[in-house]
Scaffold this motif. Structure first.
Motif, PDB file in Angstrom:
ATOM      1  N   TYR A 142       0.862  -1.180   0.000  1.00  0.00           N
ATOM      2  CA  TYR A 142       0.000   0.000   0.000  1.00  0.00           C
ATOM      3  C   TYR A 142       0.897   1.228   0.000  1.00  0.00           C
ATOM      4  O   TYR A 142       1.940   1.252   0.655  1.00  0.00           O
TER       5      TYR A 142
ATOM      6  N   CYS B 177     -10.393  -4.124  -3.486  1.00  0.00           N
ATOM      7  CA  CYS B 177     -11.654  -4.560  -2.894  1.00  0.00           C
ATOM      8  C   CYS B 177     -12.368  -3.374  -2.246  1.00  0.00           C
ATOM      9  O   CYS B 177     -13.587  -3.353  -2.151  1.00  0.00           O
ATOM     10  N   GLN B 178     -11.593  -2.382  -1.806  1.00  0.00           N
ATOM     11  CA  GLN B 178     -12.206  -1.210  -1.182  1.00  0.00           C
ATOM     12  C   GLN B 178     -13.191  -0.557  -2.155  1.00  0.00           C
ATOM     13  O   GLN B 178     -14.320  -0.243  -1.779  1.00  0.00           O
ATOM     14  N   ASN B 252     -11.417 -10.900   8.576  1.00  0.00           N
ATOM     15  CA  ASN B 252     -10.597  -9.851   9.174  1.00  0.00           C
ATOM     16  C   ASN B 252     -11.518  -9.091  10.116  1.00  0.00           C
ATOM     17  O   ASN B 252     -12.546  -8.609   9.665  1.00  0.00           O
ATOM     18  N   ASP B 280     -17.517 -10.195   1.203  1.00  0.00           N
ATOM     19  CA  ASP B 280     -16.116  -9.817   1.035  1.00  0.00           C
ATOM     20  C   ASP B 280     -15.267 -11.076   1.209  1.00  0.00           C
ATOM     21  O   ASP B 280     -15.163 -11.618   2.298  1.00  0.00           O
ATOM     22  N   SER B 310     -10.194  -9.091  -4.070  1.00  0.00           N
ATOM     23  CA  SER B 310      -9.071  -8.441  -4.746  1.00  0.00           C
ATOM     24  C   SER B 310      -7.849  -9.317  -4.557  1.00  0.00           C
ATOM     25  O   SER B 310      -7.884 -10.299  -3.822  1.00  0.00           O
ATOM     26  N   SER B 312      -5.204  -8.081  -3.221  1.00  0.00           N
ATOM     27  CA  SER B 312      -4.426  -7.304  -2.253  1.00  0.00           C
ATOM     28  C   SER B 312      -3.886  -8.162  -1.117  1.00  0.00           C
ATOM     29  O   SER B 312      -2.806  -7.899  -0.607  1.00  0.00           O
ATOM     30  N   LYS B 313      -4.639  -9.155  -0.695  1.00  0.00           N
ATOM     31  CA  LYS B 313      -4.220  -9.938   0.469  1.00  0.00           C
ATOM     32  C   LYS B 313      -3.537 -11.229   0.053  1.00  0.00           C
ATOM     33  O   LYS B 313      -2.724 -11.761   0.782  1.00  0.00           O
ATOM     34  N   ARG B 320      -3.502  -3.030  -6.734  1.00  0.00           N
ATOM     35  CA  ARG B 320      -4.837  -2.418  -6.839  1.00  0.00           C
ATOM     36  C   ARG B 320      -5.714  -3.087  -7.889  1.00  0.00           C
ATOM     37  O   ARG B 320      -6.332  -2.408  -8.707  1.00  0.00           O
TER      38      ARG B 320
HETATM   39  C1  LIG Z   1     -11.742  -7.540   4.817  1.00  0.00           C
HETATM   40  C2  LIG Z   1     -11.133  -6.549   3.892  1.00  0.00           C
HETATM   41  N1  LIG Z   1     -11.834  -6.090   2.848  1.00  0.00           N
HETATM   42  C3  LIG Z   1     -11.327  -5.178   1.989  1.00  0.00           C
HETATM   43  C4  LIG Z   1     -10.068  -4.662   2.139  1.00  0.00           C
HETATM   44  C5  LIG Z   1      -9.571  -3.644   1.159  1.00  0.00           C
HETATM   45  O1  LIG Z   1      -8.796  -4.273   0.188  1.00  0.00           O
HETATM   46  P1  LIG Z   1      -8.074  -3.561  -1.032  1.00  0.00           P
HETATM   47  O2  LIG Z   1      -6.718  -3.193  -0.587  1.00  0.00           O
HETATM   48  O3  LIG Z   1      -8.078  -4.585  -2.119  1.00  0.00           O
HETATM   49  O4  LIG Z   1      -8.877  -2.356  -1.414  1.00  0.00           O
HETATM   50  C6  LIG Z   1      -9.285  -5.106   3.205  1.00  0.00           C
HETATM   51  C7  LIG Z   1      -7.959  -4.536   3.420  1.00  0.00           C
HETATM   52  O5  LIG Z   1      -7.494  -4.356   4.493  1.00  0.00           O
HETATM   53  C8  LIG Z   1      -9.831  -6.070   4.102  1.00  0.00           C
HETATM   54  O6  LIG Z   1      -9.131  -6.518   5.128  1.00  0.00           O
END
Ligand SMILES: Cc1ncc(COP(=O)(O)O)c(C=O)c1O
Ligand SMILES: Cc1ncc(COP(=O)(O)O)c(C=O)c1O
Lengths: 471, 471
Positions: A142, B177-178, B252, B280, B310, B312-313, B320
């Motif tokens: 990030y 994902c945000q 999470n 999610d 996404s 991302s994790k 992104r």
């Molecule tokens: C449960 C969850 N959803 C969505 C996100 C956001 O993800 P992204 O970085 O793909 O926007 C996160 C990131 O911390 C998350 O933990």
């Protein structure tokens, strides 16, 4: 401003407004000396300037005349949209344009895309490759939620060109200007609020108004000076308008730049009605004027102007790097931007920062500005040649789109469909209205094509138009 | 369910809930026979099962005891947030975390960042470099507004792993994902609507609820099975809830995965109350189970589930690249996504598509899943060693964060501030509540650090905690 500039400007305006038309004799030097209370050499300099611009020609022993092949077209008529808040429609039409699959053979006059084959972009491409090769790891974590500091520093420096004093902390990087506009709208309004916009205006901002549950009030514009301040003031008196969203410099779709005095006056209006201004400056750096026109933001004393821009129109849209100077709404804008898409990728930001820092961005915009201005003049020449006599054309002061207004009976939506078969694409005027007005208008792009290709495409359009009108 | 499973489950629950703690003697076989009205061999089978799991140990001649070095920690207590719609607050705290500048020397247990130094990411980095070198021109124009087809094809294939049948046309690519969550929320609600969420839950989704002018209703969860369906049903009866936003797989901040039966039941509830589910699944592909757990989306018959995820994790957040499978809301989601940030950059999408297509993504997730599971067990061991006796710890089934619940008197916000000086960063529990609850809790990340570094950091935390408690 130099004295001779003043005289030249006044003449230029009179030519552009159609007060003097092609081949008209212009005032004698003596007349102008008296009128402006300046010296003979000042007037001579002014005439020399306009001659260099190709706007006028000197005829030995007869004086100065408006040039025969002047590019200044007959301008579209001031728009007169209904002065009440409305719901934005038109999404299906916009979607169709966005999803349009074009053949490689299509002459694309539809999208507002910059010329991306110019060599002045090469330093950026090289930097992107090199960052990927040597600093690819930076693309993984990030990044800063306000954007990479290096880029914010460079944007702050660039902003001085438009008269703004900005600190890197005053900036928030976005995924293009579209995200900037959406974020700003949602930062300064509540659902149900009314936002004033120019009519015609960019469909992306109108759709942002729609999905933010806002109502739009379309303010008339004229093709030369943009937003009608008189109409705006009337609307402000009548309706609880919360914000004004404008593209005052090298406007899309019209191409006008609001005069500096009008920009100031607009800001004062916003002050007296205590509303905010969202200023879309996406084409500002490729306005043909040098130095580039000031932004409304440059007059901002109390942080009520949210300036949005991106490198989509000046450099390339696929890079998806935009920015907001949110003034007093900084905290709210940071919040809404984070929620909107979290941070933006780091490497494209670093590449753009380098592009600016090395001076390559300024070199690039100087180059393409000329290219686009030539494109404008050529496109206007073609339209005058192939379109009906009563066609009105806007005269862009920057960017690479112009607005064509045909006879009211004409249907640009139908034309757009016809065009597809003929491998030409155009943007019908309806896209630029909140409710499907401007069906007799269209926006054409002049950024990319060779003169031959452009002339052929306009020739085809002219043919289709004639067919329609004959029926 | 087999009879012995029932008995084993009841014992397991009693151990997890802390009713029986380490080294406690468990009921005799005879007692259990009487209590559950089953045969001796059924009880024996149940005890055998728990022994295999390492949860209990048999001592010759003395019976069964809760295992001494069990990795299964005492789980946090079911949360009990107030059951009414509320406004989300906490933005200032979230912002502070987002803006936190950390020294290189900081042991970062705060952010949910994957391990990005694993060699299994190399094929992706190479592809990114190579695309930049050979197809950099693709990064310039606007791309497809729904996302690059190649990527949507690969995501559709991946989705079969979670039991979903998706067509590339059913997918919309997002900036992480945000953006997916924000877009989905705004696509299925109107301002003022109520959305049910898990408590605790990810701050990004709660802030999205806030900026979309929605109200949240926090539903209790338990550390083992997630969302309390009973509590949800109660809330659905009482309030006009419009949508449920859940992270049911490798949640999470808790780490639980809802049992498949609960996911089905949740879907049925959504059906009977005719509301939509935003699912999610961002950690889904790195749940420790193999094959990975099914999504709620896999039970979707009528398109009411909007699946967001996404890379991302699972891969790296800076890329992104995220996506939505919006079911019946496809058109609305496409609209809101376009307005949100227009299209996403093409090259990262192509790189990820290649990463999946070549099998490198599956190899990578298999590798890191193991790594994270070991990280979990090690972190739990450290916490048990250095934190107070009455500490409760969640037992993640995937991902790389866990939830620590300390004595109610304890203040994790204060601890977070103390930690900074000691070069350790943690996420206080308050971030994961809509209204600053869970001040005695924290989320810790176990993705990255070496065991030594992690143990040192937890040792420091333990020391600070003791200091606080002694005062
Ligand atoms: C449960 C969850 N959803 C969505 C996100 C956001 O993800 P992204 O970085 O793909 O926007 C996160 C990131 O911390 C998350 O933990
Ligand atoms: C006036 C105007 N504003 C904003 C945008 C959106 O720009 P971006 O591609 O940077 O999101 C456009 C693109 O067409 C535009 O013409």
């Amino acid at each position: 401003m130099k004295l001779y500039d003043k005289v030249a400007n006044s003449l230029r305006e009179n030519i552009h407004s159609g007060f003097f038309v092609e081949r008209d004799k212009l005032p004698s030097i003596r007349q102008l000396v008296a009128e402006h209370n300046v010296s003979i050499s000042t007037v001579q300099q002014a005439y020399h300037q306009l001659e260099m611009e190709g706007l006028i020609e000197a005829r030995p022993k007869s004086g100065y005349f408006v040039a025969h092949k002047t590019t200044t077209p007959t301008l579209p008529i001031t728009s007169r949209p209904a002065q009440r808040p409305i719901d934005v429609s038109q999404w299906q039409d916009v979607l169709e344009v966005l999803l349009a699959k074009e053949n490689v053979s299509t002459t694309q006059l539809q999208h507002a895309m910059p010329n991306m084959s110019v060599p002045s972009l090469n330093p950026l491409l090289k930097k992107m490759s090199s960052l990927m090769r040597h600093q690819v790891a930076l693309s993984l974590p990030y990044g800063n939620i306000k954007g990479t500091l290096q880029l914010r520093e460079q944007i702050a420096k660039l902003a001085t060109n438009s008269g703004c004093v900005l600190h890197p902390d005053d900036l928030v990087i976005t995924s293009g200007c579209q995200e900037g506009l959406s974020v700003c709208l949602r930062s300064v309004t509540e659902p149900g609020d009314i936002v004033a916009i120019e009519s015609p205006s960019f469909y992306g901002s109108m759709q942002a108004i729609k999905t933010a549950n806002l109502k739009a009030i379309e303010i008339p514009t004229n093709a030369e000076n943009g937003l009608s301040l008189a109409a705006l003031e009337l609307a402000l008196e009548q309706w609880p308008i919360k914000a004004i969203l404008v593209t005052p410099t090298a406007n899309n779709p019209m191409g006008y730049s609001m005069p500096e005095a009008d920009k100031k006056r607009l800001y004062q209006l916003a002050q007296s009605y205590d509303i905010s201004i969202i200023e879309d400056d996406i084409y500002g750096d490729i306005s043909y004027q040098s130095p580039r026109p000031k932004t409304i933001k440059s007059f901002d004393e109390d942080g009520r102007v949210l300036l949005c821009s991106s490198f989509s129109k000046t450099v390339a849209p696929g890079i998806r790097v935009g920015w907001i100077a949110p003034g007093r709404y900084r905290d709210k804008v940071t919040h809404v931007k984070y929620v909107s898409s979290s941070m933006c990728p780091t490497l494209p930001q670093l590449a753009i920062a380098d592009f600016i820092e090395t001076g390559a961005y300024n070199r690039h915009t100087r180059k393409v500005r000329l290219l686009y201005k030539q494109g404008r003049d050529h496109l206007i020449k073609c339209i005058k040649q192939y379109f009906p006599q009563d066609t009105r054309i806007s005269f862009p002061q920057g960017g690479y789109v112009l607005w064509v207004e045909l006879n009211k009976k004409f249907d640009a939506v139908k034309l757009a469909a016809q065009c597809k078969k003929g491998d030409v694409s155009i943007a019908p005027g309806t896209l630029f209205s909140a409710t499907g007005k401007y069906r007799h208008c269209m926006r054409l792009n002049f950024s990319e094509k060779t003169e031959i290709e452009r002339e052929q495409a306009i020739g085809k359009l002219g043919f289709y138009i004639e067919q329609q009108i004959e029926k």
